[in-house]
Design an enzyme around this catalytic site. Structure first.
Site, PDB file in Angstrom:
ATOM      1  N   GLY A  56      -5.121  -9.263   3.192  1.00  0.00           N
ATOM      2  CA  GLY A  56      -5.819  -8.326   2.307  1.00  0.00           C
ATOM      3  C   GLY A  56      -5.143  -8.074   0.979  1.00  0.00           C
ATOM      4  O   GLY A  56      -5.168  -6.951   0.470  1.00  0.00           O
ATOM      5  N   THR A  57      -4.541  -9.125   0.437  1.00  0.00           N
ATOM      6  CA  THR A  57      -3.976  -8.979  -0.910  1.00  0.00           C
ATOM      7  C   THR A  57      -4.487 -10.112  -1.789  1.00  0.00           C
ATOM      8  O   THR A  57      -4.598 -11.250  -1.329  1.00  0.00           O
ATOM      9  CB  THR A  57      -2.429  -8.939  -0.908  1.00  0.00           C
ATOM     10  OG1 THR A  57      -1.965  -8.925  -2.272  1.00  0.00           O
ATOM     11  CG2 THR A  57      -1.793 -10.109  -0.170  1.00  0.00           C
ATOM     12  N   SER A  58      -4.780  -9.772  -3.042  1.00  0.00           N
ATOM     13  CA  SER A  58      -5.292 -10.785  -3.971  1.00  0.00           C
ATOM     14  C   SER A  58      -4.181 -11.720  -4.432  1.00  0.00           C
ATOM     15  O   SER A  58      -4.447 -12.728  -5.088  1.00  0.00           O
ATOM     16  CB  SER A  58      -5.938 -10.104  -5.187  1.00  0.00           C
ATOM     17  OG  SER A  58      -4.979  -9.270  -5.802  1.00  0.00           O
ATOM     18  N   CYS A  89      10.467  14.459  -9.366  1.00  0.00           N
ATOM     19  CA  CYS A  89      10.585  15.161 -10.644  1.00  0.00           C
ATOM     20  C   CYS A  89      11.102  14.191 -11.701  1.00  0.00           C
ATOM     21  O   CYS A  89      12.120  13.518 -11.486  1.00  0.00           O
ATOM     22  CB  CYS A  89      11.541  16.340 -10.469  1.00  0.00           C
ATOM     23  SG  CYS A  89      11.862  17.220 -12.010  1.00  0.00           S
ATOM     24  N   ASN A 142       0.824  -1.210   0.000  1.00  0.00           N
ATOM     25  CA  ASN A 142       0.000   0.000   0.000  1.00  0.00           C
ATOM     26  C   ASN A 142       0.856   1.258   0.000  1.00  0.00           C
ATOM     27  O   ASN A 142       1.943   1.282   0.576  1.00  0.00           O
ATOM     28  CB  ASN A 142      -0.943   0.003   1.209  1.00  0.00           C
ATOM     29  CG  ASN A 142      -1.873  -1.197   1.195  1.00  0.00           C
ATOM     30  OD1 ASN A 142      -2.032  -1.829   0.160  1.00  0.00           O
ATOM     31  ND2 ASN A 142      -2.462  -1.510   2.327  1.00  0.00           N
ATOM     32  N   HIS A 148       5.711  -0.805  -2.948  1.00  0.00           N
ATOM     33  CA  HIS A 148       5.234  -0.065  -4.114  1.00  0.00           C
ATOM     34  C   HIS A 148       5.313   1.447  -3.912  1.00  0.00           C
ATOM     35  O   HIS A 148       4.605   2.198  -4.570  1.00  0.00           O
ATOM     36  CB  HIS A 148       3.801  -0.507  -4.474  1.00  0.00           C
ATOM     37  CG  HIS A 148       3.734  -1.935  -4.917  1.00  0.00           C
ATOM     38  ND1 HIS A 148       2.567  -2.667  -4.940  1.00  0.00           N
ATOM     39  CD2 HIS A 148       4.702  -2.777  -5.375  1.00  0.00           C
ATOM     40  CE1 HIS A 148       2.822  -3.889  -5.378  1.00  0.00           C
ATOM     41  NE2 HIS A 148       4.111  -3.984  -5.642  1.00  0.00           N
ATOM     42  N   ASP A 156      -0.541   4.241   1.000  1.00  0.00           N
ATOM     43  CA  ASP A 156      -1.368   5.250   1.678  1.00  0.00           C
ATOM     44  C   ASP A 156      -0.823   5.767   3.005  1.00  0.00           C
ATOM     45  O   ASP A 156      -1.366   6.717   3.583  1.00  0.00           O
ATOM     46  CB  ASP A 156      -2.796   4.703   1.876  1.00  0.00           C
ATOM     47  CG  ASP A 156      -2.837   3.359   2.616  1.00  0.00           C
ATOM     48  OD1 ASP A 156      -1.993   3.142   3.500  1.00  0.00           O
ATOM     49  OD2 ASP A 156      -3.736   2.539   2.308  1.00  0.00           O
TER      50      ASP A 156
HETATM   51  C1  BJW Z   1      -9.995  -7.713   2.186  1.00  0.00           C
HETATM   52  C2  BJW Z   1     -10.816  -6.730   2.723  1.00  0.00           C
HETATM   53  C3  BJW Z   1     -10.873  -6.645   4.118  1.00  0.00           C
HETATM   54  C4  BJW Z   1     -10.911  -6.549   0.594  1.00  0.00           C
HETATM   55  N1  BJW Z   1     -10.165  -7.509   4.846  1.00  0.00           N
HETATM   56  N2  BJW Z   1      -9.319  -8.555   2.933  1.00  0.00           N
HETATM   57  C5  BJW Z   1       5.733 -12.766 -12.762  1.00  0.00           C
HETATM   58  C6  BJW Z   1       4.645 -13.390 -13.326  1.00  0.00           C
HETATM   59  C7  BJW Z   1       3.690 -12.647 -14.021  1.00  0.00           C
HETATM   60  C8  BJW Z   1       3.801 -11.268 -14.164  1.00  0.00           C
HETATM   61  C9  BJW Z   1       4.878 -10.644 -13.603  1.00  0.00           C
HETATM   62  C10 BJW Z   1       5.830 -11.392 -12.917  1.00  0.00           C
HETATM   63  N3  BJW Z   1       6.769 -10.528 -12.457  1.00  0.00           N
HETATM   64  C11 BJW Z   1       6.441  -9.278 -12.847  1.00  0.00           C
HETATM   65  C12 BJW Z   1       5.288  -9.320 -13.532  1.00  0.00           C
HETATM   66  C13 BJW Z   1       4.595  -8.149 -14.140  1.00  0.00           C
HETATM   67  C14 BJW Z   1       3.782  -7.340 -13.149  1.00  0.00           C
HETATM   68  C15 BJW Z   1       2.678  -8.228 -12.576  1.00  0.00           C
HETATM   69  O1  BJW Z   1       2.707  -8.640 -11.429  1.00  0.00           O
HETATM   70  N4  BJW Z   1       1.652  -8.486 -13.337  1.00  0.00           N
HETATM   71  C16 BJW Z   1       0.522  -9.310 -12.856  1.00  0.00           C
HETATM   72  C17 BJW Z   1      -0.736  -8.449 -12.802  1.00  0.00           C
HETATM   73  C18 BJW Z   1       0.403 -10.493 -13.740  1.00  0.00           C
HETATM   74  N5  BJW Z   1       4.616  -6.790 -12.098  1.00  0.00           N
HETATM   75  C19 BJW Z   1       5.274  -5.647 -12.269  1.00  0.00           C
HETATM   76  O2  BJW Z   1       5.221  -4.993 -13.300  1.00  0.00           O
HETATM   77  C20 BJW Z   1       6.096  -5.161 -11.094  1.00  0.00           C
HETATM   78  N6  BJW Z   1       7.406  -4.819 -11.565  1.00  0.00           N
HETATM   79  C21 BJW Z   1       8.342  -5.743 -11.837  1.00  0.00           C
HETATM   80  O3  BJW Z   1       8.225  -6.917 -11.556  1.00  0.00           O
HETATM   81  O4  BJW Z   1       9.437  -5.207 -12.425  1.00  0.00           O
HETATM   82  C22 BJW Z   1      10.412  -6.029 -13.030  1.00  0.00           C
HETATM   83  C23 BJW Z   1      11.365  -5.068 -13.685  1.00  0.00           C
HETATM   84  C24 BJW Z   1      12.710  -5.188 -13.448  1.00  0.00           C
HETATM   85  C25 BJW Z   1      13.602  -4.298 -14.065  1.00  0.00           C
HETATM   86  C26 BJW Z   1      13.124  -3.275 -14.895  1.00  0.00           C
HETATM   87  C27 BJW Z   1      11.757  -3.154 -15.123  1.00  0.00           C
HETATM   88  C28 BJW Z   1      10.877  -4.049 -14.512  1.00  0.00           C
HETATM   89  C29 BJW Z   1       5.530  -3.863 -10.530  1.00  0.00           C
HETATM   90  C30 BJW Z   1       4.221  -4.055  -9.855  1.00  0.00           C
HETATM   91  C31 BJW Z   1       3.709  -2.697  -9.374  1.00  0.00           C
HETATM   92  C32 BJW Z   1       2.275  -2.756  -8.890  1.00  0.00           C
HETATM   93  N7  BJW Z   1       1.793  -1.431  -8.697  1.00  0.00           N
HETATM   94  C33 BJW Z   1       0.459  -1.229  -8.170  1.00  0.00           C
HETATM   95  C34 BJW Z   1       0.176   0.285  -8.178  1.00  0.00           C
HETATM   96  C35 BJW Z   1       0.936   0.994  -7.070  1.00  0.00           C
HETATM   97  C36 BJW Z   1       0.492   2.403  -6.918  1.00  0.00           C
HETATM   98  C37 BJW Z   1      -0.958   2.492  -6.507  1.00  0.00           C
HETATM   99  O5  BJW Z   1      -1.341   2.079  -5.414  1.00  0.00           O
HETATM  100  O6  BJW Z   1      -1.733   3.006  -7.317  1.00  0.00           O
HETATM  101  O7  BJW Z   1       0.372  -1.752  -6.850  1.00  0.00           O
HETATM  102  S1  BJW Z   1      -0.802  -2.136  -9.061  1.00  0.00           S
HETATM  103  C38 BJW Z   1      -1.752  -2.544  -7.634  1.00  0.00           C
HETATM  104  O8  BJW Z   1      -1.735  -3.968  -7.351  1.00  0.00           O
HETATM  105  C39 BJW Z   1      -1.013  -1.873  -6.472  1.00  0.00           C
HETATM  106  C40 BJW Z   1      -1.171  -2.886  -5.385  1.00  0.00           C
HETATM  107  O9  BJW Z   1      -0.199  -2.669  -4.386  1.00  0.00           O
HETATM  108  C41 BJW Z   1      -1.026  -4.181  -6.122  1.00  0.00           C
HETATM  109  C42 BJW Z   1      -1.580  -5.368  -5.413  1.00  0.00           C
HETATM  110  O10 BJW Z   1      -2.946  -5.245  -5.207  1.00  0.00           O
HETATM  111  P1  BJW Z   1      -3.554  -5.760  -3.838  1.00  0.00           P
HETATM  112  O11 BJW Z   1      -3.027  -4.958  -2.732  1.00  0.00           O
HETATM  113  O12 BJW Z   1      -3.406  -7.208  -3.744  1.00  0.00           O
HETATM  114  O13 BJW Z   1      -5.080  -5.329  -3.996  1.00  0.00           O
HETATM  115  P2  BJW Z   1      -6.276  -6.127  -4.725  1.00  0.00           P
HETATM  116  O14 BJW Z   1      -7.366  -5.150  -4.942  1.00  0.00           O
HETATM  117  O15 BJW Z   1      -5.804  -6.870  -5.880  1.00  0.00           O
HETATM  118  O16 BJW Z   1      -6.750  -7.195  -3.633  1.00  0.00           O
HETATM  119  C43 BJW Z   1      -7.345  -6.817  -2.404  1.00  0.00           C
HETATM  120  C44 BJW Z   1      -7.680  -8.076  -1.638  1.00  0.00           C
HETATM  121  O17 BJW Z   1      -8.183  -7.709  -0.375  1.00  0.00           O
HETATM  122  C45 BJW Z   1      -8.773  -8.944  -2.300  1.00  0.00           C
HETATM  123  O18 BJW Z   1      -8.356 -10.302  -2.256  1.00  0.00           O
HETATM  124  C46 BJW Z   1     -10.005  -8.732  -1.399  1.00  0.00           C
HETATM  125  O19 BJW Z   1     -10.811  -9.895  -1.307  1.00  0.00           O
HETATM  126  C47 BJW Z   1      -9.350  -8.448  -0.077  1.00  0.00           C
HETATM  127  N8  BJW Z   1     -10.144  -7.615   0.839  1.00  0.00           N
HETATM  128  N9  BJW Z   1     -11.456  -6.053   1.700  1.00  0.00           N
HETATM  129  C48 BJW Z   1      -9.440  -8.462   4.238  1.00  0.00           C
HETATM  130  N10 BJW Z   1     -11.678  -5.734   4.733  1.00  0.00           N
END
Ligand code: BJW
Length: 252
Positions: free
Chosen positions: A188-190, A128, A103, A120, A105
């Site tokens: 709380g992560t998917s 900048c 997160n 993240h 936030d």
């Molecule tokens: C509750 C609840 C309650 C709700 N109680 N639970 C290997 C395999 C495949 C792909 C890749 C791989 N390695 C890299 C990749 C590519 C890519 C990737 O992962 N793609 C997949 C989608 C397939 N990864 C990247 O690009 C990463 N970079 C990288 O690996 O770089 C390599 C590199 C090297 C050298 C040069 C260049 C590159 C970067 C990933 C960055 C992710 N960024 C974001 C945005 C951040 C800014 C922002 O916040 O806006 O991060 S995307 C977004 O997803 C954000 C989150 O942190 C992240 C994860 O989401 P999260 O937190 O899991 O949220 P949700 O909504 O998905 O899930 C919420 C969960 O909570 C749900 O399960 C609900 O049920 C639950 N819930 N209420 C408990 N009350």
């Protein structure tokens, strides 16, 4: 809950990885929930991509500025507070603890968590694109978008988008912690976004017990030792309470 409490009561070193779900009860939308109003027309996953920023910096910086105002106005919830208390309890006992969050936030820190690994980045600092210099939000003029630095470069939030590398120090700290803990808790992560999604498996292969706290099933739910289904704001305080009672009973 009893078994999970027992694991935490006996743990020497605990790692907790959080995602957007932990902030949901603070009113911040997760990535898979549709946003209200204007943003209902956009896909958050599209906006969280480096290409989106270069395609439309005005849209992306407006969206992140709006996300910042939501985070600023939100309050930490019982889940954040339970994790801060867990850290305080374990470290007071001389046991290890590391909180890794995806997160941006800042709510964990506002709840009292220390040394949080922000995989993240953070929305509270912008940088900048011309000089790389970082700017705290209160020094930025948001009267027009995209905002600009004093050097004239476009400012972007200091977060990690899809297609970008994670900060090296944070990645290393998270990997080291996952490899050396004896209990790993995913909250709380998917578990769909990498490399964060892989840490639980790193911990498991290094011999750690694994616990998942999530509202819904995830790709990890079958593989973890204990899956607690429900909201983190409700389950984490109960889990901490159970662990502390079990530990106190052992100490008597
Ligand atoms: C509750 C609840 C309650 C709700 N109680 N639970 C290997 C395999 C495949 C792909 C890749 C791989 N390695 C890299 C990749 C590519 C890519 C990737 O992962 N793609 C997949 C989608 C397939 N990864 C990247 O690009 C990463 N970079 C990288 O690996 O770089 C390599 C590199 C090297 C050298 C040069 C260049 C590159 C970067 C990933 C960055 C992710 N960024 C974001 C945005 C951040 C800014 C922002 O916040 O806006 O991060 S995307 C977004 O997803 C954000 C989150 O942190 C992240 C994860 O989401 P999260 O937190 O899991 O949220 P949700 O909504 O998905 O899930 C919420 C969960 O909570 C749900 O399960 C609900 O049920 C639950 N819930 N209420 C408990 N009350």
């Amino acid at each position: 809950m009893e078994r999970a409490g027992r694991l935490l009561a006996d743990a020497k070193s605990v790692v907790v990885l959080t995602g957007a779900g932990v902030s949901a009860e603070s009113g911040l939308a997760t990535f898979r929930e549709p946003e209200q109003g204007l943003w209902a027309r956009y896909d958050p996953m599209e906006l969280a991509h480096i290409d989106a920023f270069y395609r439309d910096p005005e849209l992306v910086t407006r969206w992140y500025h709006w996300r910042f105002t939501r985070a600023r106005d939100a309050q930490p919830n019982d889940g954040h507070r339970a994790l801060a208390r867990l850290q305080e309890w374990l470290t007071r006992d001389g046991r290890g603890f590391r909180l890794i969050t995806q997160n941006i936030d800042g709510l964990h820190q506002r709840a009292g968590s220390r040394d949080v690994v922000e995989l993240h980045g953070t929305i509270l600092i912008w940088r900048c694109t011309k000089t790389g210099d970082q700017y705290p939000l209160d020094t930025i003029d948001f009267s027009s978008f995209p905002p600009r630095s004093s050097a004239g470069g476009v400012l972007r939030p200091n977060v990690v988008w899809f297609g970008e590398a994670l900060p090296e120090k944070a990645l290393e700290a998270a990997s080291d912690a996952a490899e050396s803990c004896d209990v790993f808790v995913s909250v709380g992560t998917s578990a769909l976004v990498w490399p964060a999604a892989g840490f639980i498996e790193v911990a498991r292969r290094s011999g750690a017990a694994t616990i998942e706290v999530n509202l819904d099933a995830t790709p990890n739910s079958e593989a973890v030792d204990i899956s607690l289904r429900g909201s983190s704001g409700e389950l984490l305080p109960r889990l901490l309470d159970r662990a502390q009672r079990l530990r106190a009973a052992e100490d008597q």
